[in-house]
Design a protein around this motif. Structure first.
Motif: not given
Length: 812
Positions: A364-370
Motif C-alpha cells: 500500500v502506498e502513502g499513509d500506512g495507518e490503514g
C-alpha cells in the motif's frame, strides 16, 4: 407486479449471452444476499427480498461491522428473486461484466414498515446471515447535481452485540458462503495467446550492467513504534510483515539456490520451491522474500513453518517475493524500490495463482495507518514500511522500518477520570486480577466512540465506590471491578504498564465452555420467515427499551435451545401487550384469539378444580406468541405425559438485602457439592434477576406431595451447612444478609421461569443456563440478555443439553 419492476433489469441484459436469471419467481420469503462483484471496480451489492423482487444497493467499499463506518451506497435497479443464488462470471462486454460470488446470505427482518421507511429514506432492518448479523440502517442522502440522478444512501451497522470494531469482515471472510471460493477463483484464466509483458530491466533508471552476483547482503529493517509519515518528499510504501524465514533466491540458467539470512543454502530443505523459481521466464535473477506456512485464515505462522520443515512437508511452503535485485545481466540495487517491485510483478506475472507456492508481496502506498490497523486487528505480526524511492542498502537502515502490530487483551475497568470536554471520561483505569489482588495496569485515554460515551459514563457512575485502587493516579474515581474492556496496546513495560493503549469496546459477559452435545435444529427457515408482529417498533419498558420485534427475533434466535426445555410442559405466559409494566399479567389458561398452533389440555388445579392449561408443542405455536406481547415463559417441573409426577425440582437462591452477586455464586457452588453428595446431578441458570436457580432432574417416581416434602428436607439439610449464609423461611426480615433457598416452587401447578426466558425488566435479562465452569466468570448476570445471549449460544451451545439423561431418584 414483480415483472413490471424488472423492466430496467431486463433491458440492460442480453440473456442469450449472460447466465444471469431473467426472473419469474414471485418470492414470498424474507431472504437477503450480499454479492461481491468485480466489474469496472470491485464492490458489494446488498439485495433484500421485498414485494416479489430483490431491492438492491451497490456498496463500493462493502459493509462494515463497525458502527463508526458510514458506507456510501447507491440504489440500483430491482433484481429478480432467482438472483439471490447467482454466482458466476458475467461475460466481458455485457452489463456488469466480471465475476460475482455470494459473499453472504440469510434472513432479514424490517424494524418497521419497510416500504414506507424506504420511501422516507430512513430504513432500519436486521440481518441474520453467516457474516452479517444484528441491526443495520440505510439513510438516504440529499441529492446533488453531480449524482446524475443516482440515489445515494449511507449504510451502517447499529450498536449491538453483532458489531465488531476490531475485525474487517471483508478481509477476514473473503470467501463465498455458497461455494467457498474467493472472487479471484472465478476469474477466467487468460488465453495463452495473451502476451504477458516481459520486464525490461535495462530501461529502469539506476540499472547497471553487471554479472550475476554470488551473494548480496540483505537489507534489514529498523524497529519503529508506528508507521512513518508520508509526504511527497518522503514517499513510503507498506507491506505485511511475514512470520517466517527471510530467504534470497538466486536463479541462474535454471539452477536455483535458496539462501537464508544467515547464509545457509537450504535449497534441498525447501522441497518444491526451487521448481517454482526455475519456471520463471528469465536467464538469471535474484529475488528477495520470505518463506512461510499459512494457517486456515491465510496468516503466516512460524510454528507451522517449523512443523512443516521438520516433517519434510515442503509442499506447504509459500515464498512471498517483495524485492528484485538482479535480472538478466542488470544490477537493480540502485533502482528505486517502487520500480524494482514493478519489474518483480512483471517477472512473476504468468506464474502466480491463488494457490501457487510463489506469491507477490503486494503493498500500500502513502499513509500506512490503514494497513497497520488491519495487521493489528487480524493478529498479524506487523508491517514493514519502506521508502518507495529507496535504493537497496545492505544491512540495517532507516529506509526500511518494521512496526510490530498492536496486541489485544481484556482488562478490568477499575476506575475513570472525568472530562467534560471529552464527553464525560478523560481516561479509564485498567487493572487485572492476580490471584485475589486487583493490580493497576495503566490508563487508556483514546479510542472512545462519542456515540456510546454517555452509556459508558452512566454505567460507571452507578458502579462508583469509595475505595481507591492501589497505584492509580489520584484523579481516578474508583468503580466496582465488574466491567471488562477490550484493549489494544503496543507493549507491556517492565513494571507491568500498558503502553500506547487504545480502548476497543466493552467486553461483556462471556460463556466460554463449549458443549459437546449440540441441539438439533427445531426452528426452520420457513418458521423464521413466517414471523409477523403488529407494531414491531413499539418499545417496551421505556423510551430506550427493546422493541416488540426485538423480542420476536430473540425468541426465534434461541428457539433451538429453549424449546426442548418447554415442549409439552404446562406453561404460564407473562404478557405485556402495551409495553407498560403496569399492564403486564400472567396468562395461565387458553385465551381468545390465541394462535391455533398453541395447544391446551384439561387437568385439575391445586384446589381440585378442572381447568385448561396451555402447552407449547411445536415451533410455530412458540413463534406465534410474539404477536401477543409474550415476554416471559414459566413452566411446570413436569411433563404432560406424567403430570402428577415431577421430573425436575428447583431450588431458587434468592439473595436478601446486602448479599452481593459473588456471594450468591459462591453459595451455589457450595450447594452443588452438597447435592452431588446425595447422588443428584444439579444444573444451574441465572434467574434473570439477582439470584440463581439450581435445577435437579429426577426420575418421575414420586408424586407432587412426596417431591415437595423431599425438596423441603434437602433445602433444610443444605441450609444447615451454612446457617449464617442460608435460610429456608420466607420473609424479607428473615433473609437480611442471607440467601433464601426457595423450594416452594416444587408443588403441583407452581411454575418457575423457563430456561432462556426473558424477564420483564429493563434491558430484558434472560434466565440463562450456564456451565458450572462459566458461572464463576460471570460478573454481571444482567449482561446475559436479549441482545447478547443469541450470539453467545452460537459459540457454546446448550449446557443443559444432557439434563434429561442426568435424572436420578430423589430421596423420599
Amino acid at each position: 407486479m414483480g415483472r413490471q419492476k424488472l423492466q430496467t433489469y431486463r433491458a440492460k441484459r442480453d440473456f442469450s449471452k449472460t447466465t444471469e436469471p431473467s426472473g419469474g419467481s414471485e418470492g414470498g420469503s424474507s431472504r437477503f444476499v450480499v454479492h461481491k462483484h468485480s466489474a469496472t471496480a470491485d464492490h458489494y451489492d446488498l439485495r433484500l427480498e421485498l414485494d416479489g423482487v430483490l431491492k438492491s444497493w451497490a456498496v463500493p467499499k462493502g459493509p462494515s461491522l463497525n458502527p463508526a463506518d458510514k458506507r456510501f451506497a447507491v440504489a440500483t435497479e430491482d433484481h429478480p428473486i432467482e438472483y439471490i443464488d447467482f454466482e458466476g462470471v458475467i461475460p466481458e462486454g455485457e452489463y456488469g461484466g466480471g465475476p460475482m460470488i455470494v459473499w453472504d446470505t440469510g434472513e432479514w427482518a424490517p424494524m418497521g414498515d419497510a416500504v414506507k421507511d424506504i420511501a422516507k429514506g430512513s430504513f432500519k432492518f436486521r440481518l441474520a446471515g453467516q457474516k452479517l448479523k444484528g441491526g443495520w440502517m440505510l439513510t438516504r442522502l440529499k441529492p446533488k447535481p453531480e449524482d446524475n440522478g443516482k440515489v445515494g444512501w449511507l449504510l451502517f451497522k447499529e450498536h449491538d452485540t453483532a458489531m465488531d470494531i476490531a475485525i474487517d469482515v471483508l478481509v477476514a471472510r473473503p470467501e463465498s458462503v455458497k461455494s467457498g471460493r474467493r472472487i479471484e477463483d472465478l476469474v477466467a484464466v487468460p488465453p495463452q495467446r495473451q502476451k504477458i509483458t516481459k520486464p525490461a530491466p535495462g530501461k529502469a533508471g539506476g540499472a547497471v550492467k553487471a554479472p550475476m552476483p554470488a551473494t548480496i547482503e540483505l537489507q534489514l529493517a529498523s524497529a519503529a513504534d508506528k508507521p512513518p509519515r508520508h509526504d511527497n518528499r518522503t514517499p513510503w510504501l507498506h507491506e505485511i510483515k511475514f512470520d517466517g524465514y527471510r530467504t534470497m533466491a538466486f536463479i541462474e540458467r535454471g539452477v536455483v539456490r535458496l539462501i537464508t539470512r544467515g547464509g545457509l543454502d537450504w535449497t534441498r530443505r525447501y522441497g518444491d520451491l526451487p521448481k517454482a523459481f526455475a519456471a520463471l521466464d528469465c536467464r538469471e535473477a535474484v529475488v528477495d522474500g520470505e518463506i512461510v506456512v499459512l494457517d486456515e485464515h491465510g496468516i503466516s505462522r512460524f510454528g507451522k513453518l517449523q512443523d512443516a520443515l521438520s516433517e519434510g512437508a515442503g509442499n506447504k511452503l509459500v515464498f512471498y517475493a517483495f524485492d528484485l535485485l538482479h535480472l538478466d545481466g542488470w544490477d537493480l540495487q540502485q533502482v528505486p524500490l517502487l520500480k524494482r517491485k514493478a519489474l518483480l510483478a512483471q517477472l512473476l506475472g504468468g506464474h502466480v495463482t491463488a494457490r501457487s507456492a510463489l506469491q507477490y508481496s503486494d503493498h500500500v502506498e502513502g499513509d500506512g495507518e490503514g494497513i497497520y490497523g488491519l495487521a493489528s486487528n487480524r493478529g498479524l505480526e506487523g508491517i514493514v514500511s519502506k521508502r518507495a524511492d529507496g535504493l537497496h542498502v545492505g544491512g540495517r537502515s532507516s529506509s526500511w522500518l518494521k512496526v510490530k502490530a498492536l496486541k489485544t487483551g481484556d482488562y478490568v475497568i477499575a476506575g475513570y477520570s472525568e472530562s467534560a470536554a471529552n464527553g464525560g471520561i478523560g481516561a479509564l483505569a485498567m487493572a487485572e486480577w492476580v490471584g485475589d489482588d486487583l493490580i493497576y495496569r495503566g490508563k487508556v485515554g483514546t479510542g472512545f466512540d462519542a456515540t456510546n460515551m454517555a452509556h459508558l459514563v452512566d454505567r460507571l457512575e452507578r458502579l462508583r465506590i469509595t475505595d481507591k485502587l492501589d497505584g492509580a493516579p489520584k484523579e481516578i474515581l474508583a468503580v466496582r471491578p465488574t466491567l471488562k474492556a477490550r484493549i489494544q496496546y503496543a507493549t507491556i513495560t517492565t513494571d507491568g504498564m500498558l503502553r500506547h493503549a487504545v480502548f476497543k469496546g466493552l467486553r461483556e459477559a462471556e460463556l466460554s465452555t463449549p458443549v459437546t452435545t449440540q441441539r438439533k435444529r427445531i426452528v426452520s427457515d420457513a418458521d423464521l420467515a413466517g414471523i409477523w408482529v403488529t407494531n414491531p417498533t413499539r418499545r417496551l419498558f421505556g423510551k430506550s427499551g427493546p422493541t416488540k420485534l426485538d423480542i420476536a427475533i430473540y425468541y426465534a434466535a434461541v428457539g433451538d435451545y429453549m424449546l426442548p426445555h418447554l415442549f409439552n410442559r404446562p406453561v404460564s405466559l407473562f404478557r405485556c401487550p402495551s409495553g407498560k409494566p403496569h399492564d403486564c399479567f400472567f396468562q395461565r389458561h387458553p385465551f381468545t384469539g390465541m394462535p391455533a398452533t398453541l395447544k391446551s389440555f384439561e387437568t385439575k388445579n391445586s384446589e381440585g378444580e378442572l381447568k385448561s392449561f396451555l402447552t407449547v408443542e411445536d415451533a410455530k405455536g412458540y413463534l406465534a406468541l410474539a404477536q401477543f406481547g409474550i415476554v416471559e415463559f414459566h413452566a411446570w417441573g413436569t411433563h404432560e405425559r406424567h403430570l402428577d409426577k415431577p421430573d425436575r425440582i428447583i431450588f431458587d437462591l434468592d439473595p436478601g438485602e446486602g448479599v452481593a452477586w459473588r456471594e450468591v455464586v459462591n453459595a451455589a457452588v457450595h450447594l452443588r457439592a452438597g447435592l452431588e453428595a446425595m447422588g443428584l446431578v444439579p444444573f444451574v441458570k441465572t434467574s434473570g434477576g439477582k439470584g440463581l436457580h439450581i435445577v435437579v432432574p429426577i426420575n418421575p417416581k414420586l408424586n407432587w406431595k412426596q417431591a415437595h416434602q423431599a425438596s423441603s428436607g434437602i433445602a433444610s439439610k443444605l441450609a444447615a451447612t451454612g446457617p449464617d449464609t442460608f435460610v429456608t423461611i420466607m420473609g424479607a426480615e428473615n433473609r437480611k444478609r442471607r440467601i433464601f433457598i426457595d423450594y416452594f416452587r416444587n408443588a403441583r401447578s407452581a411454575t418457575a421461569v423457563a430456561a432462556y426466558s426473558l424477564r420483564a425488566r429493563p434491558h430484558l435479562p434472560a434466565s440463562t443456563p450456564v456451565d458450572w465452569r462459566d458461572l464463576e466468570s460471570i460478573d454481571s448476570p444482567e449482561d446475559l440478555n436479549y441482545s447478547t445471549l443469541p450470539g453467545l449460544l452460537t459459540t457454546t451451545g446448550d449446557p443443559w443439553a444432557d439434563i434429561n439423561e442426568s435424572a436420578r431418584d430423589l430421596p423420599a
